[in-house]
Design an enzyme around this catalytic site. Structure first.
Site, PDB file in Angstrom:
ATOM      1  N   ILE A 158      84.714  14.751  73.234  1.00 46.49           N
ATOM      2  CA  ILE A 158      84.032  15.800  72.458  1.00 46.49           C
ATOM      3  C   ILE A 158      82.808  16.327  73.220  1.00 46.49           C
ATOM      4  CG2 ILE A 158      82.838  16.314  70.275  1.00 46.49           C
ATOM      5  CD1 ILE A 158      84.646  14.115  68.990  1.00 46.49           C
ATOM      6  N   ARG A 238      78.074   9.942  64.048  1.00 46.93           N
ATOM      7  CA  ARG A 238      78.085   9.071  62.873  1.00 46.93           C
ATOM      8  C   ARG A 238      76.673   9.042  62.305  1.00 46.93           C
ATOM      9  NH1 ARG A 238      82.708   9.647  62.718  1.00 46.93           N
ATOM     10  NH2 ARG A 238      84.394   8.129  62.805  1.00 46.93           N
ATOM     11  N   GLU A 267      76.655   8.250  53.777  1.00 46.64           N
ATOM     12  CA  GLU A 267      77.550   9.299  53.289  1.00 46.64           C
ATOM     13  C   GLU A 267      78.701   8.776  52.444  1.00 46.64           C
ATOM     14  OE1 GLU A 267      78.950  10.793  57.143  1.00 46.64           O
ATOM     15  OE2 GLU A 267      80.943  10.060  56.641  1.00 46.64           O
ATOM     16  N   HIS A 299      80.947  15.927  56.649  1.00 48.23           N
ATOM     17  CA  HIS A 299      81.882  15.274  57.587  1.00 48.23           C
ATOM     18  C   HIS A 299      83.174  16.091  57.734  1.00 48.23           C
ATOM     19  CE1 HIS A 299      82.689  11.115  59.492  1.00 48.23           C
ATOM     20  NE2 HIS A 299      83.407  12.033  60.098  1.00 48.23           N
ATOM     21  N   GLN A 300      83.006  17.347  58.095  1.00 51.60           N
ATOM     22  CA  GLN A 300      84.175  18.221  58.206  1.00 51.60           C
ATOM     23  C   GLN A 300      84.451  18.641  59.648  1.00 51.60           C
ATOM     24  OE1 GLN A 300      82.223  21.593  55.829  1.00 51.60           O
ATOM     25  NE2 GLN A 300      83.265  22.767  57.417  1.00 51.60           N
ATOM     26  N   PHE A 302      86.120  17.305  61.879  1.00 47.53           N
ATOM     27  CA  PHE A 302      87.524  17.102  62.291  1.00 47.53           C
ATOM     28  C   PHE A 302      88.474  18.081  61.613  1.00 47.53           C
ATOM     29  CE2 PHE A 302      89.585  15.537  58.449  1.00 47.53           C
ATOM     30  CZ  PHE A 302      88.483  15.362  57.628  1.00 47.53           C
TER      31      PHE A 302
END
Ligand code: NAI
Length: 350
Positions: A158, A238, A267, A299-300, A302
């Site tokens: 990434i 994270r 989260e 947490h979007q 991905f």
């Protein structure tokens, strides 16, 4: 008889993608979709299944592993790249852990870039205004990315794509990684630096390292004190990479410029769920939401069509390999803390 998979933390989009591929790839597993997170209390739901499928906020701790082992579950297939929610030591020798090491590094890097652009040019706030027919632009001033310095922590799949994207804006790139890739550095012109130098020089810092003992709260009061006062911090890695209290203190005291967060320390209780009609008791999360210069997504990173397809494809194949007694190419090994297992040459890991 159909093999049975216990699938935790299910959302409607999981069912859509997994059911389609389960059929199209010819696996035809019987998948029990549970809304519940995997915990010591919900582990019992997996009794009678052949494997468990878990996601990022499922807790695969020693208690869960003990229970799943009692139910003769031999595999936990993580439908994620990260595996920091797994007690690998407890799993070692008891239960195989597989993951999806790569599904779309582009999805996450592009989301990190989206956070930078929105946060900088405040498009999310501009959108509320114009919908309310308020065309005033006071307070929406951003800065040119061109010639600014971005510091990338973690130059894996990434981080590397993030570097390529930010190069497109004409940014200067520096990076920190305990395993620097000199070939990549030569090709892209990214300069590896010490963490201290990166903290000192960066206008934007973006986190792309895994959460582990070395990276836990890598952004803390001390590291923030070394940064530029208008630095932008982006976290799509994270939540626990950042000491949230230190971040809030720095935001309150205007010692950092802004923060774009796709992940948050605590989260697991909130992200992916609708709390719009409920009372949130996490005061740190609420405090973060009050800052005009903080942009939080749930947490979007991905979450693209391509990534979801790849996640389902690899997860179903991982499960298929296990059920067929084949080599688990995506096993996460406790000894190596890596995929694939580096001890492969010495024989099976367990
Ligand atoms: P990767 O394994 O390809 O790269 C990780 C890089 O971090 C490696 O180059 C490694 O050497 C480096 N690293 C390890 N320890 C480090 C340290 N102490 N300091 C700096 N760098 C360190 O992983 P990938 O695919 O690039 O993913 C990175 C992280 O992104 C994952 O671990 C996961 O936590 C997070 N992620 C977040 C998603 C989201 O939806 N927001 C989705 C997918 C991954």
């Amino acid at each position: 008889m159909k093999k049975k998979i216990a699938f935790y933390d299910t959302k409607p989009y999981d069912i859509e993608v997994f059911d389609t591929l389960n059929k199209n790839l010819g696996f035809n597993y019987s998948i029990s979709y549970f809304r519940e997170h995997l915990t010591a209390d919900t582990a019992i739901l997996s009794r009678g299944h052949n494997a468990v499928c878990a996601f990022v906020n499922d807790s695969v701790d020693s208690k869960v592993i003990e229970k799943l082992s009692q139910y003769k579950i031999g595999l936990i297939a993580l439908r994620s790249a990260g595996y920091n929610n797994v007690d690998l030591k407890a799993a070692y020798g008891n239960i195989h852990i597989v993951r999806v090491p790569e599904y779309s590094p582009h999805a996450v890097a592009e989301h990190a870039a989206a956070l930078i652009l929105s946060l900088n040019r405040k498009t999310h706030r501009a959108s509320y205004r114009t919908k309310d027919r308020n065309f005033n632009i006071n307070g929406l001033m951003g800065f040119d990315l061109y010639k600014k310095t971005a510091g990338i922590i973690g130059t894996g799949k990434i981080g590397k794509i993030m570097i390529e994207i930010l190069k497109g804006f004409g940014m200067e790139l520096i990076a920190f990684d305990p395993h620097p890739d000199s070939v990549f550095a030569g090709e892209t012109g990214v300069k590896y630096a010490s963490l201290d130098e990166l903290f000192k020089k960066s206008d934007i810092i973006s986190l792309h390292c895994p959460l582990n003992r070395q990276t836990f709260q890598i952004i803390n009061a001390e590291s923030i004190s070394k940064m530029k006062p208008d630095v932008m911090i982006i976290n799509t890695g994270r939540g626990k990479l950042i000491d949230t209290k230190a971040l809030i203190d720095a935001l309150k005291e205007k010692r950092i410029g802004s923060a774009g967060l796709d992940v948050y320390e605590e989260e697991s209780e909130y992200f992916f769920e609708d709390f719009s009609n409920q009372i949130i008791s996490d005061d740190m999360l609420l405090r973060l939401l009050t800052f005009p210069n903080v942009l939080i997504t749930s947490h979007q990173g991905f979450f693209t069509r391509e990534a979801m397809q790849n996640i389902a494809d690899t997860t179903l194949r991982n499960i298929g390999d296990y059920l067929a007694g084949k080599k688990l190419v995506n096993e996460v090994c406790y000894r190596c803390e890596d995929t694939p297992c580096r001890r492969e040459k010495e024989g099976k890991c367990f």
